[in-house]
Design a protein around this motif. Structure first.
Motif, PDB file in Angstrom:
ATOM      1  N   GLU A  11      43.295  33.622  53.854  1.00 29.66           N
ATOM      2  CA  GLU A  11      43.375  34.068  52.468  1.00 29.66           C
ATOM      3  C   GLU A  11      44.585  33.444  51.783  1.00 29.66           C
ATOM      4  O   GLU A  11      45.668  33.406  52.341  1.00 29.66           O
ATOM      5  N   ILE A  14      48.339  35.860  46.864  1.00 30.02           N
ATOM      6  CA  ILE A  14      48.003  36.283  45.511  1.00 30.02           C
ATOM      7  C   ILE A  14      49.132  37.151  44.969  1.00 30.02           C
ATOM      8  O   ILE A  14      49.844  37.807  45.727  1.00 30.02           O
ATOM      9  N   ASP A  15      49.266  37.137  43.663  1.00 30.13           N
ATOM     10  CA  ASP A  15      50.320  37.942  43.051  1.00 30.13           C
ATOM     11  C   ASP A  15      49.895  39.407  42.977  1.00 30.13           C
ATOM     12  O   ASP A  15      48.748  39.755  43.229  1.00 30.13           O
ATOM     13  N   SER A  16      50.834  40.278  42.632  1.00 37.45           N
ATOM     14  CA  SER A  16      50.570  41.710  42.657  1.00 37.45           C
ATOM     15  C   SER A  16      49.520  42.122  41.631  1.00 37.45           C
ATOM     16  O   SER A  16      48.716  43.022  41.886  1.00 37.45           O
ATOM     17  N   LYS A  17      49.499  41.474  40.468  1.00 42.63           N
ATOM     18  CA  LYS A  17      48.515  41.830  39.442  1.00 42.63           C
ATOM     19  C   LYS A  17      47.106  41.530  39.924  1.00 42.63           C
ATOM     20  O   LYS A  17      46.192  42.352  39.771  1.00 42.63           O
ATOM     21  N   THR A  18      46.912  40.374  40.522  1.00 42.63           N
ATOM     22  CA  THR A  18      45.600  39.994  41.044  1.00 42.63           C
ATOM     23  C   THR A  18      45.203  40.898  42.199  1.00 42.63           C
ATOM     24  O   THR A  18      44.055  41.331  42.292  1.00 42.63           O
ATOM     25  N   ARG A  19      46.179  41.201  43.071  1.00 45.03           N
ATOM     26  CA  ARG A  19      45.896  42.079  44.204  1.00 45.03           C
ATOM     27  C   ARG A  19      45.470  43.462  43.711  1.00 45.03           C
ATOM     28  O   ARG A  19      44.504  44.036  44.216  1.00 45.03           O
ATOM     29  N   ARG A  20      46.160  44.011  42.718  1.00 44.94           N
ATOM     30  CA  ARG A  20      45.779  45.315  42.159  1.00 44.94           C
ATOM     31  C   ARG A  20      44.384  45.270  41.555  1.00 44.94           C
ATOM     32  O   ARG A  20      43.594  46.204  41.699  1.00 44.94           O
ATOM     33  N   LYS A  21      44.078  44.173  40.867  1.00 44.88           N
ATOM     34  CA  LYS A  21      42.750  44.031  40.264  1.00 44.88           C
ATOM     35  C   LYS A  21      41.671  44.018  41.350  1.00 44.88           C
ATOM     36  O   LYS A  21      40.639  44.680  41.213  1.00 44.88           O
ATOM     37  N   LEU A  22      41.906  43.283  42.417  1.00 42.26           N
ATOM     38  CA  LEU A  22      40.942  43.231  43.514  1.00 42.26           C
ATOM     39  C   LEU A  22      40.799  44.595  44.192  1.00 42.26           C
ATOM     40  O   LEU A  22      39.688  45.011  44.540  1.00 42.26           O
ATOM     41  N   GLN A  25      38.704  46.741  41.973  1.00 45.89           N
ATOM     42  CA  GLN A  25      37.289  46.365  42.070  1.00 45.89           C
ATOM     43  C   GLN A  25      36.663  46.949  43.332  1.00 45.89           C
ATOM     44  O   GLN A  25      35.555  47.473  43.309  1.00 45.89           O
TER      45      GLN A  25
END
Length: 74
Positions: A11, A14-22, A25
């Motif tokens: 993997e 990824i940054d924290s914003k992307t991780r939170r978004k994932l 989801q």
């Protein structure tokens, strides 16, 4: 206190914003699956109150399927 996530080697970072978004989801998918399951159980319980409807729906759906396949053969 920061969370430490085990990152797999395959993997990308990824940054924290992307991780939170994932994570959001994934949570929503899980929540929808639970709600769908609850709805299916509720409907099944309602149908079990009327076993005649199950037989009628089966007959209607099989008749409709035969019509569709017969229409394609022509």
């Amino acid at each position: 206190m920061p969370r430490h996530h085990a990152q797999r080697f395959d993997e990308p970072a990824i940054d924290s914003k992307t991780r939170r978004k994932l994570e959001d989801q994934r949570r929503m998918q899980f929540r929808r699956a639970i709600e769908d399951r609850a709805e299916q159980r509720r409907l099944l319980a309602e149908l079990n109150d009327y076993p005649d409807l199950i037989a009628i729906n089966y007959l209607l759906s099989s008749t409709a399927e035969r019509r569709r396949t017969a229409g394609k053969a022509c």
